[in-house]
Design a protein around this motif. Structure first.
Motif, PDB file in Angstrom:
ATOM      1  N   LEU A 150       6.911  42.186  10.056  1.00 27.11           N
ATOM      2  CA  LEU A 150       8.187  42.760  10.517  1.00 27.11           C
ATOM      3  C   LEU A 150       8.020  43.262  11.948  1.00 27.11           C
ATOM      4  CD1 LEU A 150       9.235  44.938   7.443  1.00 27.11           C
ATOM      5  CD2 LEU A 150      10.247  42.793   8.162  1.00 27.11           C
ATOM      6  N   ASP A 151       9.154  43.456  12.615  1.00 25.42           N
ATOM      7  CA  ASP A 151       9.069  44.036  13.950  1.00 25.42           C
ATOM      8  C   ASP A 151       9.148  45.563  13.859  1.00 25.42           C
ATOM      9  OD1 ASP A 151      11.710  44.391  13.350  1.00 25.42           O
ATOM     10  OD2 ASP A 151      12.501  43.516  15.182  1.00 25.42           O
ATOM     11  N   VAL A 152       8.920  46.219  14.969  1.00 23.35           N
ATOM     12  CA  VAL A 152       8.852  47.679  15.015  1.00 23.35           C
ATOM     13  C   VAL A 152      10.169  48.310  14.579  1.00 23.35           C
ATOM     14  CG1 VAL A 152       8.530  49.643  16.560  1.00 23.35           C
ATOM     15  CG2 VAL A 152       7.074  47.650  16.797  1.00 23.35           C
ATOM     16  N   HIS A 153      11.296  47.736  15.001  1.00 24.39           N
ATOM     17  CA  HIS A 153      12.604  48.293  14.652  1.00 24.39           C
ATOM     18  C   HIS A 153      12.818  48.303  13.138  1.00 24.39           C
ATOM     19  CE1 HIS A 153      16.845  49.223  14.779  1.00 24.39           C
ATOM     20  NE2 HIS A 153      17.098  48.122  14.081  1.00 24.39           N
ATOM     21  N   ASP A 154      12.485  47.198  12.472  1.00 22.86           N
ATOM     22  CA  ASP A 154      12.669  47.122  11.014  1.00 22.86           C
ATOM     23  C   ASP A 154      11.759  48.100  10.280  1.00 22.86           C
ATOM     24  OD1 ASP A 154      14.624  45.194  11.243  1.00 22.86           O
ATOM     25  OD2 ASP A 154      13.221  43.515  11.009  1.00 22.86           O
TER      26      ASP A 154
ATOM     27  N   THR B 155      10.565  50.926  11.456  1.00 18.27           N
ATOM     28  CA  THR B 155      11.097  52.268  11.703  1.00 18.27           C
ATOM     29  C   THR B 155      12.298  52.548  10.817  1.00 18.27           C
ATOM     30  OG1 THR B 155      10.353  52.117  13.994  1.00 18.27           O
ATOM     31  CG2 THR B 155      11.979  53.813  13.497  1.00 18.27           C
ATOM     32  N   ARG B 156      13.185  51.585  10.704  1.00 15.55           N
ATOM     33  CA  ARG B 156      14.389  51.750   9.874  1.00 15.55           C
ATOM     34  C   ARG B 156      14.025  51.965   8.409  1.00 15.55           C
ATOM     35  NH1 ARG B 156      17.033  48.179   7.131  1.00 15.55           N
ATOM     36  NH2 ARG B 156      15.984  46.423   8.080  1.00 15.55           N
ATOM     37  N   ILE B 157      13.084  51.193   7.891  1.00 13.18           N
ATOM     38  CA  ILE B 157      12.665  51.338   6.492  1.00 13.18           C
ATOM     39  C   ILE B 157      12.001  52.692   6.271  1.00 13.18           C
ATOM     40  CG2 ILE B 157      11.065  50.457   4.745  1.00 13.18           C
ATOM     41  CD1 ILE B 157      11.652  47.632   5.894  1.00 13.18           C
TER      42      ILE B 157
ATOM     43  N   LEU C  89      11.999  58.319   4.121  1.00  8.35           N
ATOM     44  CA  LEU C  89      11.632  59.708   4.389  1.00  8.35           C
ATOM     45  C   LEU C  89      12.820  60.656   4.431  1.00  8.35           C
ATOM     46  CD1 LEU C  89       8.876  59.127   7.057  1.00  8.35           C
ATOM     47  CD2 LEU C  89       8.568  59.719   4.654  1.00  8.35           C
ATOM     48  N   GLY C  90      13.964  60.178   4.811  1.00 10.17           N
ATOM     49  CA  GLY C  90      15.133  61.038   4.842  1.00 10.17           C
ATOM     50  C   GLY C  90      15.537  61.433   6.246  1.00 10.17           C
TER      51      GLY C  90
ATOM     52  N   ARG D 197      11.348  60.463  14.587  1.00  6.77           N
ATOM     53  CA  ARG D 197       9.996  61.016  14.472  1.00  6.77           C
ATOM     54  C   ARG D 197       9.019  60.045  13.811  1.00  6.77           C
ATOM     55  NH1 ARG D 197      13.215  65.625  13.163  1.00  6.77           N
ATOM     56  NH2 ARG D 197      13.154  67.086  14.887  1.00  6.77           N
ATOM     57  N   VAL D 198       9.388  58.783  13.736  1.00  2.91           N
ATOM     58  CA  VAL D 198       8.518  57.772  13.146  1.00  2.91           C
ATOM     59  C   VAL D 198       7.882  56.968  14.273  1.00  2.91           C
ATOM     60  CG1 VAL D 198       8.396  55.730  11.676  1.00  2.91           C
ATOM     61  CG2 VAL D 198       9.889  57.623  11.044  1.00  2.91           C
TER      62      VAL D 198
END
Length: 167
Positions: A95-99, A101-103, A108-109, A115-116
């Motif tokens: 996966l790429d960084v954006h995906d 981070t989104r997951i 985490l909420g 903050r990821v």
């Protein structure tokens, strides 16, 4: 023993010997080793660490379900007084960084928005792995060993000739 035989013997011995791989660096105890035992007396720090471990495991499970994972490490630090908290995801994913981070933010909420931190190396999906053997012999070393074997063969042959003349 002739010069050629000694040279071949030394070369065969050298090629048969493999260098030992370097000893792995021993890592210190991690959060799971310190707080993972549920039999420990519950403390605030221990419960917080167990919650962080559970969240890190949930993020890792979500990423494994969504992508091909070769290597993955997830660390979560919950927010506290004076500390906004953070999450770090590192590894080799498809996966790429954006995906990623989104997951991670979804698992985490709301506190984790922005903050990821994600550090990825691209996954080698479908690429054949061909790691270099730790004890593989290099050409300059092989040539030096052949030269050493030839030199030893010449020296042994000269010693045999001297002994034959003395008789």
């Amino acid at each position: 023993m002739s010069r050629g035989t000694c040279g071949v013997a030394v070369l065969v011995l050298a090629l048969g010997c493999e260098a030992r791989p370097p000893a792995p660096i021993a890592a210190g105890p991690d959060k799971r080793a310190l707080y993972g035992d549920p039999g420990l007396v519950p403390t605030r720090a221990g419960e917080r660490a167990r919650e962080e471990l559970a969240l890190a495991g949930s993020v890792a499970a979500a990423l494994r379900a969504r992508a091909e994972v070769t290597a993955l490490a997830v660390e979560v630090r919950l927010p506290a007084a004076g500390d906004p908290g953070a999450a770090v995801v590192a590894g080799e994913l498809s996966l790429d960084v954006h995906d990623v981070t989104r997951i991670a933010e979804g698992v985490l909420g709301p506190w984790s928005a922005g903050r990821v931190q994600v550090e990825l190396t691209p996954a080698r999906v479908g690429a054949p792995e061909r790691p270099e053997a730790p004890g593989s012999l290099r050409w300059p070393l092989a040539l030096a060993l052949v030269g050493l074997g030839a030199s030893a063969g010449v020296s042994i042959e000269r010693l045999r000739q001297r002994r034959a003349r003395r008789r």
